[in-house]
Design a protein around this motif. Structure first.
Motif, PDB file in Angstrom:
ATOM      1  N   HIS A  81      44.201  25.156  43.086  1.00  0.00           N
ATOM      2  CA  HIS A  81      43.531  26.032  42.284  1.00  0.00           C
ATOM      3  C   HIS A  81      43.278  26.645  42.821  1.00  0.00           C
ATOM      4  O   HIS A  81      42.840  27.264  43.925  1.00  0.00           O
ATOM      5  N   GLY A  82      43.015  28.011  41.246  1.00  0.00           N
ATOM      6  CA  GLY A  82      42.601  29.599  42.326  1.00  0.00           C
ATOM      7  C   GLY A  82      41.660  29.754  40.789  1.00  0.00           C
ATOM      8  O   GLY A  82      41.499  29.620  40.399  1.00  0.00           O
ATOM      9  N   PHE A  83      41.830  31.638  41.266  1.00  0.00           N
ATOM     10  CA  PHE A  83      41.013  31.887  40.293  1.00  0.00           C
ATOM     11  C   PHE A  83      41.651  33.571  40.327  1.00  0.00           C
ATOM     12  O   PHE A  83      42.442  34.004  41.389  1.00  0.00           O
ATOM     13  N   GLY A  84      41.306  34.840  38.915  1.00  0.00           N
ATOM     14  CA  GLY A  84      41.625  35.845  39.347  1.00  0.00           C
ATOM     15  C   GLY A  84      41.103  36.856  39.371  1.00  0.00           C
ATOM     16  O   GLY A  84      39.583  36.366  39.877  1.00  0.00           O
ATOM     17  N   LEU A  85      41.504  37.837  40.328  1.00  0.00           N
ATOM     18  CA  LEU A  85      40.693  38.716  41.324  1.00  0.00           C
ATOM     19  C   LEU A  85      40.095  39.625  40.364  1.00  0.00           C
ATOM     20  O   LEU A  85      40.943  40.101  39.162  1.00  0.00           O
ATOM     21  N   ARG A  86      38.744  39.868  40.291  1.00  0.00           N
ATOM     22  CA  ARG A  86      38.921  41.250  40.019  1.00  0.00           C
ATOM     23  C   ARG A  86      37.890  42.137  40.762  1.00  0.00           C
ATOM     24  O   ARG A  86      37.144  41.710  42.464  1.00  0.00           O
ATOM     25  N   VAL A  87      37.506  43.202  40.416  1.00  0.00           N
ATOM     26  CA  VAL A  87      36.861  44.468  41.113  1.00  0.00           C
ATOM     27  C   VAL A  87      35.714  43.793  41.403  1.00  0.00           C
ATOM     28  O   VAL A  87      35.358  44.515  42.459  1.00  0.00           O
ATOM     29  N   GLU A  88      35.000  43.994  41.030  1.00  0.00           N
ATOM     30  CA  GLU A  88      33.307  43.547  41.384  1.00  0.00           C
ATOM     31  C   GLU A  88      33.679  42.705  42.449  1.00  0.00           C
ATOM     32  O   GLU A  88      32.320  42.665  43.079  1.00  0.00           O
ATOM     33  N   HIS A  89      34.238  42.012  43.179  1.00  0.00           N
ATOM     34  CA  HIS A  89      34.306  41.211  43.835  1.00  0.00           C
ATOM     35  C   HIS A  89      35.108  41.706  44.848  1.00  0.00           C
ATOM     36  O   HIS A  89      34.986  40.979  46.680  1.00  0.00           O
ATOM     37  N   TYR A  90      36.339  42.813  44.922  1.00  0.00           N
ATOM     38  CA  TYR A  90      36.791  43.054  45.825  1.00  0.00           C
ATOM     39  C   TYR A  90      36.001  43.691  47.002  1.00  0.00           C
ATOM     40  O   TYR A  90      36.598  42.732  48.638  1.00  0.00           O
ATOM     41  N   ALA A  91      34.750  44.284  47.259  1.00  0.00           N
ATOM     42  CA  ALA A  91      34.301  43.866  48.306  1.00  0.00           C
ATOM     43  C   ALA A  91      33.859  43.322  49.276  1.00  0.00           C
ATOM     44  O   ALA A  91      34.279  42.984  50.492  1.00  0.00           O
ATOM     45  N   GLU A  92      33.224  42.002  48.370  1.00  0.00           N
ATOM     46  CA  GLU A  92      33.046  41.052  49.375  1.00  0.00           C
ATOM     47  C   GLU A  92      34.927  39.711  49.775  1.00  0.00           C
ATOM     48  O   GLU A  92      34.178  39.189  50.950  1.00  0.00           O
ATOM     49  N   ILE A  93      35.120  40.109  48.853  1.00  0.00           N
ATOM     50  CA  ILE A  93      36.840  39.589  49.376  1.00  0.00           C
ATOM     51  C   ILE A  93      37.523  40.129  50.670  1.00  0.00           C
ATOM     52  O   ILE A  93      37.645  39.450  51.556  1.00  0.00           O
ATOM     53  N   LEU A  94      37.039  41.602  51.428  1.00  0.00           N
ATOM     54  CA  LEU A  94      37.446  42.198  51.827  1.00  0.00           C
ATOM     55  C   LEU A  94      36.415  41.316  53.187  1.00  0.00           C
ATOM     56  O   LEU A  94      36.869  41.768  54.118  1.00  0.00           O
ATOM     57  N   ARG A  95      35.526  41.224  52.769  1.00  0.00           N
ATOM     58  CA  ARG A  95      34.509  41.009  54.193  1.00  0.00           C
ATOM     59  C   ARG A  95      34.994  39.596  53.967  1.00  0.00           C
ATOM     60  O   ARG A  95      34.782  39.782  55.430  1.00  0.00           O
ATOM     61  N   VAL A 151      38.967  34.635  50.531  1.00  0.00           N
ATOM     62  CA  VAL A 151      38.536  34.096  49.202  1.00  0.00           C
ATOM     63  C   VAL A 151      38.472  32.334  49.388  1.00  0.00           C
ATOM     64  O   VAL A 151      39.453  32.111  50.655  1.00  0.00           O
ATOM     65  N   ARG A 152      37.911  31.165  48.842  1.00  0.00           N
ATOM     66  CA  ARG A 152      38.264  29.877  49.255  1.00  0.00           C
ATOM     67  C   ARG A 152      38.562  29.473  48.228  1.00  0.00           C
ATOM     68  O   ARG A 152      38.097  29.058  46.723  1.00  0.00           O
ATOM     69  N   ALA A 153      40.182  28.887  48.230  1.00  0.00           N
ATOM     70  CA  ALA A 153      40.952  28.838  47.330  1.00  0.00           C
ATOM     71  C   ALA A 153      42.265  28.581  47.462  1.00  0.00           C
ATOM     72  O   ALA A 153      42.551  29.496  48.485  1.00  0.00           O
ATOM     73  N   ASP A 154      42.968  28.104  46.181  1.00  0.00           N
ATOM     74  CA  ASP A 154      44.605  27.041  47.055  1.00  0.00           C
ATOM     75  C   ASP A 154      45.067  28.908  47.022  1.00  0.00           C
ATOM     76  O   ASP A 154      46.311  29.374  47.858  1.00  0.00           O
ATOM     77  N   LEU A 155      44.864  29.925  45.503  1.00  0.00           N
ATOM     78  CA  LEU A 155      46.028  30.683  45.669  1.00  0.00           C
ATOM     79  C   LEU A 155      44.613  31.807  44.289  1.00  0.00           C
ATOM     80  O   LEU A 155      43.591  31.591  43.881  1.00  0.00           O
ATOM     81  N   CYS A 156      45.388  33.072  44.579  1.00  0.00           N
ATOM     82  CA  CYS A 156      44.464  33.854  43.218  1.00  0.00           C
ATOM     83  C   CYS A 156      45.529  34.819  42.487  1.00  0.00           C
ATOM     84  O   CYS A 156      47.081  34.581  42.740  1.00  0.00           O
TER      85      CYS A 156
END
Lengths: 278, 253
Positions: A13-27, A30-35
């Protein structure tokens, strides 16, 4: 066609990458099986989007999900688009590549929307031929997603699920079953969502989508702007029992929640699957 | 019914300005809750409003300058005249500056702000360079024969100082220069964020020469108005700044 991979991946299970989350993802990743990456957001670009995709890809598999292939369009397939898509595939090795069973404009012009096709034999043959060309070019099978729809053509001679099944068989492609879109379209057009799911060839469904919708009174709108509705979770349970384990992605584009909330929605999907499959 | 005919009809119907036309019953069915026209309206609204929203995202300062109603009127006219051809909706504003430049109801200031905003968008959406060059100290006199390949995200926009002030209020000193003076503004993306920089006239001229593929020796002619010693110092300083800003992808003979 030499499809790579030949078997459907079972990824979780996973989710779609969105611009608003980019900074946090880089930091923190992600906690998901896939994106899922929206293909057009990464084509011909650099900067933060590509850095995010590199970061995510180091940790989890990704899928590439496009909105501009216009597989049902009558204009020639765009070679520049396919070339860019192939470059992305070579670079990021997505587990799955998908787009929508729709048309997206006319001639060289884009509608920036997913317009419905008539469910007729002519469209089946037309789409299947184009999908085969795309798959030959990419060297892999692609998934076609059922779109939510708000109109019905008088010329329809097939049900939507008959149309999907026919395209998948003739194109030898996979299906990305958007459960929310089935629910929305079933409400808007008055057919049975369960009959839809039961009418799809089990072996062709490679991936599932879940999303939220908005009740506009006269119709439901697939706006990806809310949590998954309880009725859609129920339909998802049925889909799980019918199709077994398949990678499932949460799409949430409007009224975007925090990354944690998105990851929690994945957890919800995982829990539904666990109960459905026993 | 042929697919091509249906798709042409759908495209023309959705792109009808204002409300969708009547008489859609020939092509579409109604439902218990909606007429064919009401059903098609979902796509009609989405087509126009999605692109207006995307243009507002690309041109927020222009929208603020024009006001929301005038901005929307202009964007609808633009979408009608110039339907998008790029796969990614972020590029749908590519033809807006040219469209606005041909109109007689756009002030030079407004057009200048639009040019600057699009310069920033192009910089943001540009590809990463395959490499970024460092100042090649080891070349010595051979440096003059080298040419520079500039990074894709480096974009330049020629505007009035007045437009630049409207684009970035308070960020730029005009230093006694007339507000009618023009300036070359560079947009670039060293890593993730886009930065803009108003260039001094000699650096602007040097950058134009570099963009044309001229050698470093020819580029330095931009500083010929100075004394020989000052020109060498100024040219060295400017070139060093270009490399430090990561403007140069390649420096080779």
């Amino acid at each position: 066609m030499n499809a790579v991979p030949a078997s459907k991946p079972c990824l979780g299970h996973g989710f779609g990458l969105r611009v608003e989350h980019y900074a946090e993802i880089l930091r923190r990743g992600v906690r998901a099986d896939l994106c899922e990456a929206l293909t057009e957001n990464f084509m011909g670009r650099g900067g933060r989007p590509l850095a995010v995709l590199e970061r995510v890809r180091r940790d989890v598999p990704i899928t590439l999900h496009g909105v501009s292939l216009s597989v049902g369009g009558i204009e020639p397939l765009s070679l520049p688009y396919l070339s860019e898509l192939k470059q992305l595939c070579n670079r990021f090795e997505p587990a799955l590549v998908s787009d929508h069973l729709c048309f997206g404009g006319f001639g060289p012009h884009r509608a920036y929307d997913l317009w419905p096709l008539p469910f007729v034999e002519e469209a089946v043959l037309h789409v299947a031929a184009r999908v085969r060309s795309v798959q030959d070019f990419l060297g892999r099978r692609i998934c076609l997603e059922n779109v939510s729809s708000y109109v019905e053509f008088r010329s329809n001679s097939l049900s939507e699920w008959q149309f999907l099944a026919a395209v998948a068989e003739q194109a030898d492609c996979w299906l990305l079953l958007d459960v929310n879109n089935v629910y929305v379209s079933a409400h808007n057009h008055g057919f049975s969502a369960r009959e839809y799911l039961d009418g799809l060839p089990r072996e062709r469904v490679a991936q599932l989508h879940l999303a939220g919708h908005r009740d506009c009174g006269s119709h439901l709108l697939d706006d990806h702007g809310a949590p998954v509705a309880s009725a859609v979770w129920e339909l998802y349970r049925h889909a799980r029992r019918r199709f077994g384990p398949r990678p499932t992605l949460i799409e949430w584009d409007e009224n975007l929640p925090t990354l944690e909330r998105l990851e929690q929605e994945c957890d919800n999907a995982r829990e539904v699957e666990r109960h459905a499959l026993g | 019914m042929h697919l091509a005919e249906l798709e042409r009809w759908f495209w023309q119907t959705v792109r009808t300005r204002g409300a969708p036309p009547s008489g859609l019953d020939e092509w579409l069915t109604g439902s218990a809750r909606q007429t064919p026209t009401e059903r098609l309206a979902v796509y009609h609204v989405a087509y126009w409003q999605r692109q207006v929203a995307a243009l507002a995202n690309s041109f927020p300062r222009l929208q603020a300058l024009l006001g929301p109603q005038r901005f929307e009127r202009l964007m609808l006219a633009y979408i009608e005249a110039c339907p998008g051809t790029e796969p990614c909706i972020e590029w749908c504003g590519r033809g807006l500056v040219e469209f606005l430049a041909k109109r007689n109801d756009i002030a030079p200031l407004e057009l200048g702000v639009a040019r600057l905003e699009w310069g920033g968008v192009e910089s943001l959406l540009a590809a990463d360079p395959p490499s970024v060059a460092e100042l090649p100290h080891q070349l010595g006199e051979r440096l003059a024969a080298c040419r520079l390949v500039l990074v894709p995200s480096l974009r330049t926009v020629h505007v009035s100082l007045e437009s630049l002030a409207a684009f970035a209020p308070g960020a730029h000193e005009t230093g006694g220069t007339s507000a009618d003076s023009n300036v070359l503004v560079a947009f670039f993306r060293p890593r993730f964020a886009v930065i803009h920089l108003a260039l001094e006239p000699d650096e602007a001229q040097a950058l134009v020469l570099a963009s044309e593929g001229r050698t470093i020796g020819a580029i330095c002619e931009a500083f010929a108005a100075l004394s020989e010693a000052e020109a060498v110092t100024r040219a060295s300083s400017v070139l060093a700044a270009w490399f430090a800003r990561r403007w140069v992808a390649k420096c080779a003979p």
